[in-house]
Design an enzyme around this catalytic site. Structure first.
Site, mmCIF file in Angstrom:
data_model
loop_
_atom_site.group_PDB
_atom_site.id
_atom_site.type_symbol
_atom_site.label_atom_id
_atom_site.label_comp_id
_atom_site.label_asym_id
_atom_site.label_seq_id
_atom_site.Cartn_x
_atom_site.Cartn_y
_atom_site.Cartn_z
ATOM 1 N NE ARG A 1 -3.607 -2.327 2.556
ATOM 2 C CZ ARG A 1 -4.426 -2.603 3.560
ATOM 3 N NH1 ARG A 1 -4.586 -1.734 4.536
ATOM 4 N NH2 ARG A 1 -5.106 -3.748 3.585
ATOM 5 N NE ARG B 1 -0.434 4.992 9.273
ATOM 6 C CZ ARG B 1 -1.734 4.702 9.353
ATOM 7 N NH1 ARG B 1 -2.363 4.224 8.290
ATOM 8 N NH2 ARG B 1 -2.399 4.896 10.466
ATOM 9 C CB SER C 1 -10.817 -4.218 9.661
ATOM 10 O OG SER C 1 -10.467 -3.020 10.300
#
Length: 424
Positions: A261, A276, A351
């Site tokens: 990402r 991150r 999630s």
């Protein structure tokens, strides 16, 4: 993708939903285009009827020996007008289709309304955060001191937000991967898959990454291939364009992959350490379900992710995301947040979402009901089980010792050669 007919019949409800999701989707433009398209199609049908009637009249006049030159010219003009309107309709449809792909999913009725993460609701907690008799260190200090994390060489080899794991660090990452996969496949009923790490645009579109999130993805120059941001993309698309039997559902898939990402727009947040990253490892869970059972499957999937942290004995909490904080394709999402001692707070590690038929509509994935009724769209679910790098961070910070060493949870030791502690 939402049902076009439903959207057309519920514009007021759509506007309310978009506002609750903090989404700036141009609903007025969509409505305008949809109405214009229908007017254009009606005009085309009217002109075609005139043309057909005129064509019949030409035939009759020719049989009667009458001159049809003027009538044929009018028919030709009608054909040109139809051609222009068809082209206009195609342009309108293309813009409508693009907008439809950018329209977010509808939240389930049980999702709390709210503006942002401050309106999320905690569902439960597990475990008590450890009380240290010394000042706990962040994972990057622990990792560098132990020689198991190398941030400088990650930057040298690539750029910022890439990390090199070495020795026990690499072994712990691999051990966590195998531990998670074994648990999901032997106890939770998932089928392990090794999917491609590169997928085409159609596959990315099917799960909702394209066109909306193109800037957050890595694309291969010269090819219609994208690096996957999560194994959700290939796993959910395994049966795209297919119609399954109801008896084949539910299907459970899991996979370990590297994920990529760009983290566009996130600069300045979590710059230190591995929290991150542009490249990270994750074990992903995906389910294909009938609509009637999909929310039971969501609860089960969330419990599967929780079980990993319970076995590792790391404290966490589960929250349900509000409308304003929920992801683009989700109808309902549970976030699992793990306790990080140095930050003295909980941070997301998984999630788990039910997308209902939002993704299945985009990829044309259906099932035939056992009663022989009309084919229905499948409900798709996805969840991290877990993000491996973040699990490693949580392990290091929660199991650190005053001398800088890190103890290994008992459940993980068989996966790292019996190692009980990482020390200098």
């Amino acid at each position: 993708m939402l049902d076009t007919k439903w959207v057309r019949e519920h514009y007021d409800e759509m506007a309310e939903m978009l506002a609750s999701r903090n989404n700036a989707f141009p609903l007025d433009r969509y409505k305008e285009l949809d109405e214009e398209r229908r007017r254009t199609l009606l005009a085309v049908e009217t002109l075609k009827e005139k043309r057909n009637s005129g064509t019949k009249e030409v035939g009759m006049k020719k049989k009667a020996g009458e001159d049809t030159t003027e009538l044929q010219e009018r028919i030709r003009a009608l054909g040109e007008e139809i051609k222009e309107l068809d082209a206009k309709s195609a342009e309108i449809q293309q813009e409508l289709d693009d907008l439809a792909l950018r329209m977010p999913n509808r939240p389930h009725e049980s999702v709390p309304k709210g503006k942002d993460e401050n309106d999320n609701i905690e569902i439960r907690r597990w475990g008590e955060p450890r009380k240290f008799d010394f000042e706990p260190k962040p994972h990057w200090e622990l990792g560098e001191a132990l020689g198991i994390m190398d941030f400088e060489r990650g930057v040298k080899l690539a750029e910022s937000r890439f990390t090199v794991l070495k020795g026990a660090g690499a072994r712990l990452e691999r051990g966590l991967m195998n531990f998670m996969l074994d648990l999901h496949t032997t106890e939770h009923g998932f089928t392990e898959v090794e999917p491609p790490a590169l997928v085409n645009s159609k596959t990315m579109t099917g799960t909702g990454q394209l066109p909306k999130f193109a800037e957050d993805l890595y694309r291969c120059a010269g090819d219609d291939l994208w690096l996957i941001p999560t194994a959700e993309v290939p796993l959910t698309n395994l049966h795209s364009g297919e119609t399954l039997k109801e008896s084949e559902l539910p299907k459970y898939f899991c996979a370990y992959t590297n994920c990529f990402r760009r983290e566009a727009g996130s600069y300045g947040r979590d710059m230190r350490g591995m929290l991150r990253q542009h490249q990270f490892d994750k074990v992903e869970m995906v389910k294909l379900s009938t609509p009637e059972k999909s929310y039971d499957e969501l609860e089960h999937m969330t419990r599967c992710a929780e079980r990993i942290l319970q076995l590792l004995e790391i404290p966490y909490r589960v929250i349900v995301l509000c409308t304003g904080d929920m992801g683009f394709g989700a109808a309902k999402t549970y976030d699992i947040e793990v306790w990080l001692p140095w930050q003295n707070t909980y941070r997301e590690i998984s999630s788990c979402s039910n997308c209902e038929d939002f993704q299945a509509r985009r990829m044309g994935m259906k099932y035939k009901p056992a009663d022989g009724g009309k084919a229905r769209f499948i409900h798709t679910l996805n969840g991290s089980g877990l993000a491996i790098g973040r699990t490693l961070i949580a392990l290091m910070e929660n199991y650190q010792n005053e001398d800088g060493s890190i103890s290994i949870p008992k459940a993980l030791r068989p996966y790292v050669g019996g190692m009980e502690k990482v020390s200098i």
